[in-house]
Scaffold this active site. Structure first.
Site, PDB file in Angstrom:
ATOM      1  N   LYS A 154       6.657   1.818  -6.899  1.00 15.52           N
ATOM      2  CA  LYS A 154       6.987   1.529  -8.303  1.00 15.52           C
ATOM      3  C   LYS A 154       6.661   2.712  -9.226  1.00 15.52           C
ATOM      4  O   LYS A 154       7.496   3.097 -10.057  1.00 15.52           O
ATOM      5  CB  LYS A 154       6.229   0.274  -8.748  1.00 15.52           C
TER       6      LYS A 154
ATOM      7  N   ALA B  86      -3.397  -5.923 -12.428  1.00 16.33           N
ATOM      8  CA  ALA B  86      -2.528  -7.034 -12.817  1.00 16.33           C
ATOM      9  C   ALA B  86      -2.841  -8.312 -12.049  1.00 16.33           C
ATOM     10  O   ALA B  86      -2.387  -9.385 -12.437  1.00 16.33           O
ATOM     11  CB  ALA B  86      -1.065  -6.663 -12.610  1.00 16.33           C
TER      12      ALA B  86
ATOM     13  N   ARG C 193      -0.642   3.521 -16.579  1.00 16.33           N
ATOM     14  CA  ARG C 193      -2.067   3.208 -16.519  1.00 16.33           C
ATOM     15  C   ARG C 193      -2.824   4.338 -15.816  1.00 16.33           C
ATOM     16  O   ARG C 193      -2.246   5.114 -15.061  1.00 16.33           O
ATOM     17  CB  ARG C 193      -2.302   1.912 -15.752  1.00 16.33           C
TER      18      ARG C 193
ATOM     19  N   LYS D 280      -5.414   1.128  -1.399  1.00 14.43           N
ATOM     20  CA  LYS D 280      -4.099   1.247  -2.013  1.00 14.43           C
ATOM     21  C   LYS D 280      -3.703   2.698  -2.285  1.00 14.43           C
ATOM     22  O   LYS D 280      -2.549   3.083  -2.163  1.00 14.43           O
ATOM     23  CB  LYS D 280      -4.055   0.444  -3.317  1.00 14.43           C
TER      24      LYS D 280
ATOM     25  N   PHE E 242       1.511  -4.267 -10.046  1.00 15.55           N
ATOM     26  CA  PHE E 242       1.978  -5.141  -8.972  1.00 15.55           C
ATOM     27  C   PHE E 242       3.397  -5.639  -9.257  1.00 15.55           C
ATOM     28  O   PHE E 242       4.218  -4.904  -9.774  1.00 15.55           O
ATOM     29  CB  PHE E 242       0.988  -6.277  -8.719  1.00 15.55           C
TER      30      PHE E 242
ATOM     31  N   PHE F  81      14.612   4.576   1.882  1.00 13.07           N
ATOM     32  CA  PHE F  81      13.939   5.213   3.007  1.00 13.07           C
ATOM     33  C   PHE F  81      15.000   5.680   4.004  1.00 13.07           C
ATOM     34  O   PHE F  81      16.099   5.124   4.064  1.00 13.07           O
ATOM     35  CB  PHE F  81      12.958   4.246   3.683  1.00 13.07           C
TER      36      PHE F  81
ATOM     37  N   TRP G 191      11.280  10.149  -4.062  1.00 10.11           N
ATOM     38  CA  TRP G 191      10.162  10.817  -3.400  1.00 10.11           C
ATOM     39  C   TRP G 191      10.590  12.199  -2.946  1.00 10.11           C
ATOM     40  O   TRP G 191       9.882  13.184  -3.154  1.00 10.11           O
ATOM     41  CB  TRP G 191       9.674  10.000  -2.199  1.00 10.11           C
TER      42      TRP G 191
ATOM     43  N   THR H  78       6.364   5.823  -8.378  1.00  8.01           N
ATOM     44  CA  THR H  78       7.237   6.932  -8.006  1.00  8.01           C
ATOM     45  C   THR H  78       8.613   6.779  -8.656  1.00  8.01           C
ATOM     46  O   THR H  78       9.181   7.744  -9.185  1.00  8.01           O
ATOM     47  CB  THR H  78       7.368   6.999  -6.471  1.00  8.01           C
TER      48      THR H  78
END
Length: 553
Positions: free
Chosen positions: A69, A271, A92, A103, A299, A379, A407, A71
Site C-alpha cells: 500500500k 489502525a 504516517r 512487518k 491496514f 508481481f 516497486w 509503495t
C-alpha cells in the site's frame, strides 16, 4: 536484485530547502533538521486559501503475501507529479515496533520510496521519543500523586493509564510496579502499550494547533477515584508540561521521494488498535500546498479506511475525492485458500474465492460516496487470466481496476493509475457519513460491522455492557467509535480470511479516550502491545565501519 535500502542509499537527495521551495513553502516556514529533513512551522505557514484534491489509498485485508500500500501511494504520487500535477504525499511515521519486529517499515519499497529511508524508519526527528516521554511523564505524575498522600483519592485498582514503549515487548503487557519498599511508590498492577497505541499519539494526529493539543491533553482520563468518578490530566495539573514536551513533535515533517516529490510524514497510530491515519495538520498542509494530496490509512479499508472516514474526515473538514484500494493477485489467492508456498502458481479457483475480500472492501469505501478505483500491485508471477479476473471482480461492484508496477519502475509504473485517479477526481461526489453523532455506541458499532465488515453486528461482554452504562451516566456514550480489531480478517477472528458471512464481532471492553474524542472498542484477542516473532527483523539489521546500514529491508 537490489534491496530497498540499497536503492535508497544510492539515491540522489535534494537539499530540503529545494523540496520546500518546490512545495511552495517559504524559508521562514520550515525548520531544517540537517540536509534532508525539516519541520514545517505551522505557526507561520500554510495560510493559503487553496484546497487540492484528496486521494486516499487503502487496501484489502493484509496477508503475509504482501500488498504494498505505501509503495503504491508513493508511486501514484510520483506518477501524478510526472504528469505535471503539483502533488504532495501525507504519510504516517513508522514505529520501531514493526521495524525491529515482523512487518517492516513504512516508507514504500523499491523505486517507490520516501527518503532518507533509514532515518525515517529509525529515530527520524524524534517525534515518537517525545511522545513516549510525554506519555510516561504523565504516568510518573499519576503515581506520584498516589504516593504523595493521594489528594485526588485515586483508586489504584482503577488506573487505566498504562505506560508505553516504542518497541514490541510482550513481557511488559502486564506488570507490577511500586515494589521495593516505602520510598519506591505504591504497589499496583500496571502494563505497557506500544507508543503508537497511546492516546497522546491519537491526540497529536487529531489536534489542529498547539492550544488544541493542550486542551485535548487536559481531557485525558487516567483513572477513577474511590467514588468511581474520572480523574483527568487537568486534575493532575501537568497538561502544560506535557504540551511543552510535544511542542516540536506537533510540527509535521517534510522529506522527499526518490523522484523528489515533496512528502509530509507525521504521526503514526496503528489502525488495528487506534485510528490509523497521519495527522490532520499534515494532510491539511498537503491539501493547501498541492493540487493533489495523496495520503493513506493503515491496514485495510475495514480498519484505516473506515477510521479515516468516520474519525478523521470530520476533523479535517474534507472527504476524499477518490479512494484507491490496493490489492495483489497473491494476497487475494491467499484469502481464497491457496498456501503461501504455492502463490506463484496460477489458481483461478482460489482467486475466485479470494476476490470476495476485495469486493467487500470496495463496497465499504463506496458506502461513503467517493469514487473507488483498484490498484492491482503487479508481481512477475501474475498471469493474464488472474489479472483479468481481478478486474472483472472489481467491475462487478462498480470499481475500475488497473495494474501498477511501482516497486520496479516507480512513478512510470503507475501512469495508468494516475490517469484514472485524475479522471475520477473530477466526478461529483458527496460524502455520506456511516453513522450519526447521536447514534448510541452499539448502533455505531453495528453499522460498522454490517456496512464495512459484512457481518451481523456486535456482541458485548458483561464488562463492556456495564462500561457503556457508566459512560452513559458520564455523557460519553455518544462518542465516535474506534474498533480495535485484527487486521487480517474482516471479522474479529484472524483465521477467517476472504469475506466471511454470518459472523458477530465480540467486544470485550472499552477504553475511553476523551482527549482524542472517541471510545476504543477492544474486540477478539487484539493486543495493544505486540510481541516479537521467533526471528525478528532486528536479527538481520547491521552496520559496517563506515556507518552504512544493511538489512533494513
Amino acid at each position: 536484485m537490489k534491496t530497498d535500502i540499497e536503492i535508497a542509499q544510492e539515491a540522489e537527495l535534494l537539499p530540503i530547502s529545494e523540496i520546500a521551495e518546490k512545495a511552495g513553502l517559504l524559508p521562514s516556514e520550515i525548520e531544517p533538521y540537517g540536509y534532508d529533513k525539516a519541520k514545517i512551522n505551522l505557526d507561520k505557514s500554510v495560510q493559503r486559501k487553496h484546497e487540492g484534491k484528496l486521494i486516499l489509498v487503502t487496501s484489502i485485508n493484509p496477508t503475509p503475501a504482501g500488498e504494498g500500500k505505501s509503495t503504491v501511494t508513493v508511486g501514484l504520487a510520483d506518477a501524478l507529479q510526472a504528469a505535471g500535477k503539483k502533488t504532495m504525499i501525507a504519510l504516517r511515521e513508522p514505529s520501531l515496533g514493526p521495524v525491529m519486529g515482523l512487518k517492516g517499515g513504512a516508507t514504500g519499497g523499491g523505486y517507490s520510496q520516501v527518503i532518507p529511508m533509514a532515518d525515517i524508519n529509525l529515530h527520524f526527528t524524534g517525534d515518537f521519543h517525545a511522545l513516549t516521554a510525554a506519555h510516561n511523564m504523565l504516568s510518573a505524575a499519576l503515581d506520584n500523586s498516589i504516593y504523595q498522600g493521594n489528594p485526588l483519592h485515586i483508586d489504584q485498582r482503577r488506573v487505566i493509564w498504562k505506560r508505553v514503549l516504542d518497541i514490541n515487548d510482550r513481557a511488559l503487557r502486564h506488570t507490577t510496579i511500586g515494589l521495593g519498599g516505602p520510598t519506591s511508590g505504591v504497589p499496583r498492577e500496571d502494563g505497557f502499550d506500544i507508543t503508537v497505541a497511546s492516546e497522546m499519539m491519537a491526540i497529536l494526529t487529531l489536534s489542529t494547533d498547539l492550544m488544541d493539543l493542550k486542551g485535548r491533553i487536559e481531557k485525558i482520563v487516567v483513572a477513577y477515584d474511590f467514588d468511581k468518578k474520572p480523574v483527568t490530566v487537568k486534575d493532575l495539573g501537568v497538561a502544560g508540561a506535557l504540551t511543552v514536551l510535544l511542542k516540536d513533535a506537533i510540527k509535521p515533517n517534510l522529506v522527499q521521494t526518490l523522484a523528489h516529490t515533496p512528502a509530509i510524514i507525521h504521526g503514526g497510530p496503528f489502525a488495528n488498535i487506534a485510528q490509523g491515519t497521519n495527522s490532520v495538520q499534515a494532510t491539511r498542509a498537503a491539501l493547501t500546498l498541492a493540487d493533489y494530496a495523496v495520503t493513506e490509512a493503515g491496514f485495510g479499508a475495514d480498519l484505516g479506511g473506515e477510521k479515516f472516514m468516520d474519525i478523521k474526515v470530520p476533523k479535517l473538514g474534507k472527504a476524499p475525492d477518490v479512494v484507491v484500494v490496493v490489492a495483489t493477485v497473491r494476497a487475494l489467492k491467499h484469502h481464497g485458500g491457496q498456501a503461501l508456498a504455492d502463490l506463484n502458481q496460477e489458481d483461478l479457483q482460489a482467486l475466485s474465492d479470494g476476490v470476495e475480500n476485495l469486493q467487500q472492501n470496495i463496497k465499504a469505501m463506496k458506502r461513503y460516496g467517493a469514487p473507488v478505483v483498484v490498484a492491482v500491485n503487479r508481481f512477475t508471477a501474475d498471469t493474464d487470466a488472474e489479472l483479468a479476473m481481478v478486474k472483472e471482480a472489481a467491475a462487478a461492484v462498480g470499481a475500475e481496476a488497473v495494474t501498477a508496477d511501482v516497486w520496479a519502475h516507480g512513478g512510470d509504473g503507475a501512469k495508468d493509475l494516475a490517469a484514472l485517479v485524475v479522471e475520477k477526481a473530477e466526478e461529483e461526489s458527496k460524502f455520506s457519513p456511516l453513522y450519526a453523532a447521536a447514534d448510541s455506541a452499539v448502533e455505531k458499532m453495528n453499522k460498522i460491522v454490517q456496512n464495512i465488515y459484512g457481518g451481523d453486528g456486535v456482541e458485548l461482554s458483561d464488562k463492556a455492557q456495564k462500561q457503556l452504562k457508566n459512560f452513559e451516566a458520564l455523557g460519553w456514550d455518544k462518542l465516535p467509535i474506534v474498533m480495535a480489531k485484527t487486521q487480517y480478517s474482516l471479522s474479529d477472528d484472524a483465521k477467517k480470511l476472504g469475506a466471511p458471512k454470518d459472523f458477530t464481532v465480540h467486544v470485550r471492553e472499552f477504553v475511553p479516550k476523551l482527549g482524542a474524542g472517541f471510545l476504543v472498542a477492544l474486540t477478539g484477542n487484539v493486543l495493544t502491545m505486540p510481541g516479537l516473532p521467533k526471528h525478528p527483523a532486528a536479527m538481520d539489521i547491521d552496520i559496517d565501519e563506515k556507518g552504512r546500514i544493511k538489512g533494513l529491508f
